[in-house]
Design a protein around this motif. Sequence first.
Motif, short mmCIF file in Angstrom:
data_model
loop_
_atom_site.label_atom_id
_atom_site.label_comp_id
_atom_site.label_asym_id
_atom_site.label_seq_id
_atom_site.Cartn_x
_atom_site.Cartn_y
_atom_site.Cartn_z
N HIS A 110 0.83 -1.20 0.00
CA HIS A 110 0.00 0.00 0.00
C HIS A 110 0.87 1.25 0.00
N ASN A 111 0.28 2.36 -0.43
CA ASN A 111 1.05 3.59 -0.60
C ASN A 111 1.28 4.36 0.70
N LYS A 112 0.33 4.33 1.61
CA LYS A 112 0.40 5.17 2.82
C LYS A 112 1.45 4.62 3.79
N ASP A 113 2.60 5.28 3.85
CA ASP A 113 3.72 4.70 4.62
C ASP A 113 3.57 4.86 6.13
N SER A 114 2.55 5.59 6.59
CA SER A 114 2.33 5.69 8.04
C SER A 114 1.56 4.49 8.58
N ALA A 136 11.44 -2.76 -0.88
CA ALA A 136 11.23 -1.71 0.13
C ALA A 136 12.55 -1.28 0.76
N ALA A 137 13.43 -2.26 1.02
CA ALA A 137 14.74 -1.94 1.58
C ALA A 137 15.57 -1.15 0.58
N ARG A 138 15.52 -1.57 -0.67
CA ARG A 138 16.27 -0.88 -1.73
C ARG A 138 15.80 0.57 -1.89
N ASP A 139 14.48 0.76 -1.83
CA ASP A 139 13.91 2.10 -2.04
C ASP A 139 13.87 2.94 -0.76
N LYS A 140 14.35 2.35 0.35
CA LYS A 140 14.35 3.04 1.65
C LYS A 140 12.96 3.58 2.01
N LEU A 141 11.95 2.72 1.84
CA LEU A 141 10.59 3.11 2.17
C LEU A 141 10.42 3.26 3.68
N ALA A 142 9.51 4.13 4.07
CA ALA A 142 9.31 4.42 5.50
C ALA A 142 8.32 3.48 6.16
N HIS A 143 7.67 2.60 5.39
CA HIS A 143 6.69 1.68 5.97
C HIS A 143 7.32 0.81 7.06
N LYS A 144 6.63 0.66 8.18
CA LYS A 144 6.98 -0.40 9.12
C LYS A 144 6.48 -1.72 8.54
N ILE A 145 7.35 -2.70 8.40
CA ILE A 145 6.99 -3.98 7.79
C ILE A 145 7.33 -5.12 8.74
N ASN A 172 13.23 -0.55 9.54
CA ASN A 172 11.76 -0.54 9.65
C ASN A 172 11.16 -1.93 9.48
N TYR A 173 12.02 -2.93 9.25
CA TYR A 173 11.54 -4.28 8.91
C TYR A 173 11.87 -5.27 10.02
N THR A 174 10.89 -6.09 10.38
CA THR A 174 11.07 -7.13 11.41
C THR A 174 10.67 -8.48 10.84
N VAL A 210 -4.47 -1.69 13.51
CA VAL A 210 -3.87 -0.59 12.75
C VAL A 210 -3.28 -1.01 11.40
N PRO A 211 -2.52 -2.13 11.30
CA PRO A 211 -1.82 -2.44 10.05
C PRO A 211 -2.75 -2.89 8.92
N ILE A 212 -2.17 -2.93 7.73
CA ILE A 212 -2.76 -3.66 6.60
C ILE A 212 -2.06 -5.01 6.52
#
Length: 247
Positions: A110-114, A136-145, A172-174, A210-212
């Motif tokens: 999804h687009n909404k990184d919050s 996501a790691a490559r693009d340094k996305l802010a999403h918590k994953i 941001n990734y676990t 909260v998450p998707i």
Amino acid sequence: MSKEDLTMPVYTVKLVSREEIADGTMAFYFEKPQGFSHKAGQYADLTLINPSETDSEGNIRTFTLANAPYEDALMFATRMRDSAFKRVLKTMPLGTEITLDAPHGSFTLHNKDSVPAVFLTGGIGLTPARSIILQAARDKLAHKIFLFDSNKRPEDAVFLDELLDAQKTNPNYTFVGTMTQMDKSNCAWEGETGFINEDMLLKYIDDLTVPIYYLAGPRAMVHAMLEMLMKAGVDDDNIRTEEFSGY
């Protein structure tokens, strides 16, 4: 899996290499066609060209594009059950061509990184998560994953070391791996055990509403995860599913 656009081009691609990536599971690498692009999490229809054998299931299969979009080769991973398609795929010479109808699908981040993303996967259902998490790691996305991945044993788990290591490059990734039949394993395992359940999720996620959620794996597992999330109060609008059956 449904196709949103039936006008996608069909490519002819060559098999570059293959390898066993877990017990009874192989990855197949094909040349990426000039100009080909896809979103992480999408899939392709593969068609064998004049195969040496066939059966009633035919010469077409649907596979997730397990490679992240930035990677140089197209990669598909599958459990190697005994079918004509799988036998041909396993034994055909390197350089053999197949046709590729892709990309398709909307099982994408999804687009909404919050809003956090939580992947609940089992077995070969990990393939779309691999593509999404590495991109996501490559693009340094802010999403918590968060990735919760369930297997019987470490020997059965695909991309296990790779997805553990990805935590080093994306804060941001676990990754949370869990094994359900460690009594049948010859490997050491220090992670979670047992099936993914609400208590396991709550160890890592404060508010489950909260998450998707992205559910991918065998049909029975996807349905069990869906039922668990609904009982936990998750809105079904926040749940996306991808079933892997017969592969």
